[in-house]
Write a protein that holds these residues in place. Sequence first.
Motif, PDB file in Angstrom:
ATOM      1  N   GLN A   1      91.126 111.397  67.426  1.00 27.81           N
ATOM      2  CA  GLN A   1      91.313 110.169  66.605  1.00 27.81           C
ATOM      3  C   GLN A   1      90.841 108.807  66.999  1.00 27.81           C
ATOM      4  N   TRP A   2      91.006 108.760  68.107  1.00 27.39           N
ATOM      5  CA  TRP A   2      90.536 107.390  68.735  1.00 27.39           C
ATOM      6  C   TRP A   2      88.870 107.392  68.524  1.00 27.39           C
ATOM      7  N   LYS A   3      88.245 108.342  68.611  1.00 30.12           N
ATOM      8  CA  LYS A   3      86.675 108.323  68.395  1.00 30.12           C
ATOM      9  C   LYS A   3      86.496 108.053  66.934  1.00 30.12           C
ATOM     10  N   LEU A   4      87.321 108.596  66.072  1.00 30.25           N
ATOM     11  CA  LEU A   4      87.106 108.304  64.687  1.00 30.25           C
ATOM     12  C   LEU A   4      87.489 107.014  64.338  1.00 30.25           C
ATOM     13  N   LEU A   5      88.314 106.537  64.635  1.00 35.34           N
ATOM     14  CA  LEU A   5      88.480 105.022  64.368  1.00 35.34           C
ATOM     15  C   LEU A   5      87.655 104.247  65.071  1.00 35.34           C
TER      16      LEU A   5
ATOM     17  N   GLU B   1      95.886  98.810  55.545  1.00 34.41           N
ATOM     18  CA  GLU B   1      97.239  98.992  56.136  1.00 34.41           C
ATOM     19  C   GLU B   1      97.181 100.698  56.786  1.00 34.41           C
ATOM     20  N   ASP B   2      96.709 101.371  56.154  1.00 32.87           N
ATOM     21  CA  ASP B   2      96.612 102.772  56.649  1.00 32.87           C
ATOM     22  C   ASP B   2      95.964 102.786  58.105  1.00 32.87           C
ATOM     23  N   VAL B   3      94.950 102.040  58.102  1.00 37.07           N
ATOM     24  CA  VAL B   3      94.122 101.889  59.314  1.00 37.07           C
ATOM     25  C   VAL B   3      94.695 101.232  60.383  1.00 37.07           C
ATOM     26  N   TYR B   4      95.409 100.165  60.202  1.00 39.08           N
ATOM     27  CA  TYR B   4      96.297  99.471  61.135  1.00 39.08           C
ATOM     28  C   TYR B   4      97.166 100.212  61.740  1.00 39.08           C
ATOM     29  N   GLN B   5      98.026 101.097  60.874  1.00 36.54           N
ATOM     30  CA  GLN B   5      99.045 101.889  61.252  1.00 36.54           C
ATOM     31  C   GLN B   5      98.414 103.181  62.234  1.00 36.54           C
ATOM     32  N   GLU B   6      97.406 103.492  61.895  1.00 39.31           N
ATOM     33  CA  GLU B   6      96.726 104.758  62.688  1.00 39.31           C
ATOM     34  C   GLU B   6      96.293 104.098  64.173  1.00 39.31           C
ATOM     35  N   THR B   7      95.606 102.915  63.910  1.00 40.56           N
ATOM     36  CA  THR B   7      95.433 102.056  65.359  1.00 40.56           C
ATOM     37  C   THR B   7      96.419 102.042  66.293  1.00 40.56           C
TER      38      THR B   7
ATOM     39  N   GLU C   1      80.864 105.359  74.493  1.00 45.76           N
ATOM     40  CA  GLU C   1      81.823 106.335  73.904  1.00 45.76           C
ATOM     41  C   GLU C   1      81.842 107.641  74.335  1.00 45.76           C
ATOM     42  N   ASP C   2      80.649 108.370  74.723  1.00 43.86           N
ATOM     43  CA  ASP C   2      80.767 109.459  75.555  1.00 43.86           C
ATOM     44  C   ASP C   2      81.285 109.489  76.796  1.00 43.86           C
ATOM     45  N   LEU C   3      81.312 108.415  77.727  1.00 48.12           N
ATOM     46  CA  LEU C   3      81.699 108.338  78.982  1.00 48.12           C
ATOM     47  C   LEU C   3      83.383 107.913  78.873  1.00 48.12           C
TER      48      LEU C   3
END
Length: 601
Positions: free
Chosen positions: A562-566, A585-591, A543-545
Motif C-alpha cells: 500500500q505504501w508503494k502504491l500511494l 479524501e480517500d487518498v488522505y485517509q489511506e495515507t 523506492e526499491d531500497l
Amino acid sequence: MTTTRVINSFLLFALTSITTLAQQISFKSEADRNQVSLGEAFSVGFFIESNTDSYSIDRPMKYPDHKGLQVVGEQRSQNISYVNGKGVIEDGIILSFVAEKEGKYQIGAAKIVINGKTYASKPINVTVKEAGMAHSNFRRSGVNQQPVFLESKVSKTNPYVNEQVGLSVKLYAKDLSYLNRKQNFRQGNLDGLSPKIVKSSPENIKQEIVAGKQYFSEEIARYYVFPQKPGKIEIDPFSVDVILPSTYGIEPVEVRSNSVTITAKALPEEGKPKNFNGAVGQFKLNTSVDKKELSTNESVNYDVEVVGSGNFNSINLPEVKTPKEIEKFSPKKRDAFKTYDEGMKGKVAEQTVLVPNSEGSYTISPVEFSYFDPVKEQYVTLKSDSVNLKVNQSEDSENSKSTEIAKTSGNSSSFSDMIENVNDNKQWLLFTGSLVSIVALGFFFFRKKKKSGEINNDVEEEIIKPINESLDHSTNDKFKPQKQKFVIVEKSEISDDLIIQDLEELEQKINTDDPKEFYKLQEKILSNVAMKKTNTDLAHFSEDLITNKLTNTAIDTEIISQWKLLFSNAQKAKYAFGGLNQDLEDVYQETVLIVEELMSK
C-alpha cells in the motif's frame, strides 16, 4: 433499539398515495442463513414488495417476537429490480440478531397494515451451534488451560465467488496485560482471495466467556475477503509473538491461530443476464443529466452511478448509448467506496459529456446494470429511465457567416498592424542580432584559444563577463539567464511532530484547486515516514531500497504494498494531465492509515 424507532423508520419510507386495482403487494421475511455458530450475527429482512410505490401504510410493522435473541443492528433496504420485464419495488428493514447460547430459535411473524389490509410474514427458524474447527477454534481441547491464544474466524464458510466475507483475527488472554505484550503480527496465506484490510476500532478490548472461563479479547486484524474461484480455499494460520513469563524470565512466544477453510460456490449459470460482469452484493442504479434543454454545440453531463455494498472491484458501469447526432466523449470515472467495519460500501460513478450537433428532440436510451444478490441467491437487473433532450439552434451557428466575414475583414487590419509593429521593433531586432553575433564570436575565440593551449581562467572571465552584462542589462527579462542552484542535502532528523504537522496540512489541501499541491505534500510525507522507519537519508533514498528495508523489518507485506502504491501514485499525479481522478479524501485517509502503521511498529 425500541419499537418506536422501528415505527419511525418505516414512516420515513412509506408514501401515502392512491390505491389502484393493478396493485400487487406482498410482505415477506428472509434470513441470510438458517444455521450459525455461537456468537455469530445473522440478518433477517422484512420487505414490502409491490409493482408500484402508490400504497399507504395504515399501521406500522409490529416487531416480531425474538425470544433468546438480541437485536444488534438495523438498517433500511430499498431496491428496484426488473423480473421478466416487470418492475418490482422492494422496501424494508433488515435486523441483525445474535444468540447468547446454543439452541433452536424462531423469529416470529411480523405484521403490517397496508391499504387497510393486514399482511404477515412467515416465521424464521434458526439453529445456533457450537463453533466448529473450520469456523473457529474457541472450543478446541486445552483452551481453558492456555493463558493466551489466537483465533481466526470468518463470517461465512460457503460464500459465492466475489461475495464479501468477513475475516477476524482475535487475541484472547486471561491476563489483560498480555494484550499489551504482542508484537510481530504475521498474516496467513490469502491465496485465492482478494483481501481488503479494515482498520479496527482502537477501543476493541472486550471481556468474553470462552469454555466457561473469562478472557480479555482484542481484535488485532480484520479483513473483508472476496473468493476469486469456486472450490475449497484454505486460510493458513495467523501468528503473533506475545511476551510471556517463563522459567528463565520473560521471552517472546509465538501464538498461532487455527486454519480456516472456505468452500466457495460458483455463480449460477441459470438466469445469468448477458450484461452481467461479476458484481456481487446489493446495489442501486442512479442516472441523471444536468440539463434537458440546450443549444447545439452546448454540452450536457450524463451521470451514471451504482451505489450499495459488495465487491466494487468487479463493477463495470454500463455504456451510455446516444443517437448519431449527439457526439459522445470518453466517460470520466470516479470511485468513492471504502471498506468499513460492516464491509465494503460506497459507489462507482461515471460522467459522460454529450454534445448535440444539430437541433431537434432526442432520446437517450435507458442503461442497465446486472448483479448477483447472494442473500436472495438470484440475479437482479436494474434499468434506468430514458432521458429526453430538446436541442435548439445555437445563435452562434445562425451568425456563423457574418462572423467569418468579420474575421476576414479583420485580417487586413491585423496585417497592417503587424507591419507597423515590425517597423517599431526594428531597433530591438538589430540589437538582438548584434548580441547573437557577439556571443558567437566570443565562443569561437574561446574555443580557438583553448585548442592552442593559450587560454586561462582570466581570459574566460573576460569573454563571459561582458556577455552576461549585456544580457543582464537587456530590456527583455525573458532573455536573462537563470543561475542553476545545486544544494547538498544533509541528513536531517525527521520527528513525529513534523510528520503529524504535514498530515494536518495535507488534510487542508483536500479541497485545493490544484490537486498537484496535495500530491507533492503526500509524496514528502510518505518519503519522510519511510526514511525515519528505515533510518535512510535522502541521498540514498530510492523506492526499491526503502521497500527492501521495510521488508526486513517484518512489516506486513500488505502495508508495504500500500505504501508503494500511494507513493507511486503521488509521483505520477505531479505530471498527470488532469490528475488521477481520485477522491482526495480517500487518498488522505489511506495515507494516514499507512503513516500510523509505520510509526507505530
